[in-house]
Design a protein around this motif. Structure first.
Motif, PDB file in Angstrom:
ATOM      1  N   LEU A  13       0.817  -1.215   0.000  1.00 43.36           N
ATOM      2  CA  LEU A  13       0.000   0.000   0.000  1.00 43.36           C
ATOM      3  C   LEU A  13       0.853   1.269   0.000  1.00 43.36           C
ATOM      4  O   LEU A  13       0.323   2.377  -0.040  1.00 43.36           O
ATOM      5  N   ALA A  14       2.163   1.086   0.060  1.00 47.09           N
ATOM      6  CA  ALA A  14       3.095   2.223   0.076  1.00 47.09           C
ATOM      7  C   ALA A  14       4.140   2.072  -1.017  1.00 47.09           C
ATOM      8  O   ALA A  14       5.315   2.389  -0.821  1.00 47.09           O
ATOM      9  N   GLY A  15       3.735   1.539  -2.144  1.00 48.56           N
ATOM     10  CA  GLY A  15       4.650   1.399  -3.269  1.00 48.56           C
ATOM     11  C   GLY A  15       5.797   0.445  -3.013  1.00 48.56           C
ATOM     12  O   GLY A  15       6.896   0.646  -3.518  1.00 48.56           O
ATOM     13  N   GLN A  16       5.559  -0.580  -2.212  1.00 45.65           N
ATOM     14  CA  GLN A  16       6.556  -1.610  -1.858  1.00 45.65           C
ATOM     15  C   GLN A  16       7.718  -1.063  -1.019  1.00 45.65           C
ATOM     16  O   GLN A  16       8.740  -1.712  -0.884  1.00 45.65           O
ATOM     17  N   GLN A  17       7.541   0.107  -0.446  1.00 43.40           N
ATOM     18  CA  GLN A  17       8.593   0.692   0.382  1.00 43.40           C
ATOM     19  C   GLN A  17       8.585   0.094   1.789  1.00 43.40           C
ATOM     20  O   GLN A  17       7.534  -0.023   2.409  1.00 43.40           O
ATOM     21  N   VAL A  22       9.004  11.187   6.322  1.00 38.16           N
ATOM     22  CA  VAL A  22       8.010  12.260   6.362  1.00 38.16           C
ATOM     23  C   VAL A  22       8.490  13.378   7.274  1.00 38.16           C
ATOM     24  O   VAL A  22       9.292  13.153   8.175  1.00 38.16           O
ATOM     25  N   GLU A  23       7.971  14.577   7.027  1.00 34.32           N
ATOM     26  CA  GLU A  23       8.195  15.708   7.924  1.00 34.32           C
ATOM     27  C   GLU A  23       7.153  15.613   9.023  1.00 34.32           C
ATOM     28  O   GLU A  23       5.954  15.584   8.737  1.00 34.32           O
ATOM     29  N   ALA A  24       7.592  15.546  10.276  1.00 32.20           N
ATOM     30  CA  ALA A  24       6.641  15.442  11.380  1.00 32.20           C
ATOM     31  C   ALA A  24       7.320  15.782  12.697  1.00 32.20           C
ATOM     32  O   ALA A  24       8.509  15.527  12.874  1.00 32.20           O
ATOM     33  N   ALA A  25       6.521  16.339  13.617  1.00 33.22           N
ATOM     34  CA  ALA A  25       7.026  16.692  14.938  1.00 33.22           C
ATOM     35  C   ALA A  25       6.573  15.700  16.005  1.00 33.22           C
ATOM     36  O   ALA A  25       7.070  15.713  17.125  1.00 33.22           O
ATOM     37  N   SER A  26       5.609  14.838  15.662  1.00 31.25           N
ATOM     38  CA  SER A  26       5.097  13.853  16.615  1.00 31.25           C
ATOM     39  C   SER A  26       4.724  12.578  15.874  1.00 31.25           C
ATOM     40  O   SER A  26       4.637  12.575  14.638  1.00 31.25           O
ATOM     41  N   VAL A  27       4.475  11.526  16.611  1.00 34.31           N
ATOM     42  CA  VAL A  27       4.035  10.263  15.999  1.00 34.31           C
ATOM     43  C   VAL A  27       2.707  10.494  15.283  1.00 34.31           C
ATOM     44  O   VAL A  27       2.513  10.042  14.158  1.00 34.31           O
ATOM     45  N   HIS A  38       0.393   8.140   1.185  1.00 36.24           N
ATOM     46  CA  HIS A  38      -0.084   6.819   0.748  1.00 36.24           C
ATOM     47  C   HIS A  38      -1.493   6.599   1.311  1.00 36.24           C
ATOM     48  O   HIS A  38      -1.666   5.895   2.319  1.00 36.24           O
ATOM     49  N   PRO A  39      -2.510   7.188   0.681  1.00 33.67           N
ATOM     50  CA  PRO A  39      -3.879   7.169   1.209  1.00 33.67           C
ATOM     51  C   PRO A  39      -4.455   5.784   1.494  1.00 33.67           C
ATOM     52  O   PRO A  39      -5.288   5.632   2.391  1.00 33.67           O
ATOM     53  N   LYS A  44      -6.137   0.875   6.853  1.00 33.67           N
ATOM     54  CA  LYS A  44      -5.433  -0.197   7.569  1.00 33.67           C
ATOM     55  C   LYS A  44      -4.938   0.259   8.935  1.00 33.67           C
ATOM     56  O   LYS A  44      -4.759  -0.550   9.838  1.00 33.67           O
ATOM     57  N   LEU A  45      -4.716   1.569   9.097  1.00 33.26           N
ATOM     58  CA  LEU A  45      -4.158   2.093  10.336  1.00 33.26           C
ATOM     59  C   LEU A  45      -5.183   2.714  11.275  1.00 33.26           C
ATOM     60  O   LEU A  45      -5.039   2.652  12.492  1.00 33.26           O
TER      61      LEU A  45
END
Length: 88
Positions: A13-17, A22-27, A38-39, A44-45
């Motif tokens: 679902l994430a292009g086989q990665q 990602v840019e993020a300051a928290s979980v 990856h919409p 799933k999450l």
């Protein structure tokens, strides 16, 4: 940038990665950024109401942060997602 490691079951679902940065300051913001990139991962999450599904484990280092998603991350942190196993 924060690195998110995906379990094998979610990589399709994430292009086989195996890892997504990602840019993020928290979980919480890291997981949201992952789902923007990856919409297909969103269903799933997360539950329909936006809460993280209980079948998803979330770790930063050795710490289980699933119930503390607003904790700060540094640019060098890696968020590891773990899919729960079922069976008996």
């Amino acid at each position: 940038m924060v690195t998110i490691e995906l379990p094998a079951a979610l990589r399709a679902l994430a292009g086989q990665q195996a890892k997504v940065r990602v840019e993020a300051a928290s979980v919480e913001t890291a997981l949201q950024a992952l789902c923007v990139a990856h919409p297909a991962l969103r269903e799933k999450l997360f539950l329909d109401g936006g809460a993280l599904k209980r079948t998803v484990g979330v770790f930063v280092g050795d710490d289980d942060v699933r119930d503390e998603p607003r904790g700060a991350l540094s640019a060098r942190d890696t968020v590891v997602l773990v899919a729960a196993m079922a069976g008996g």
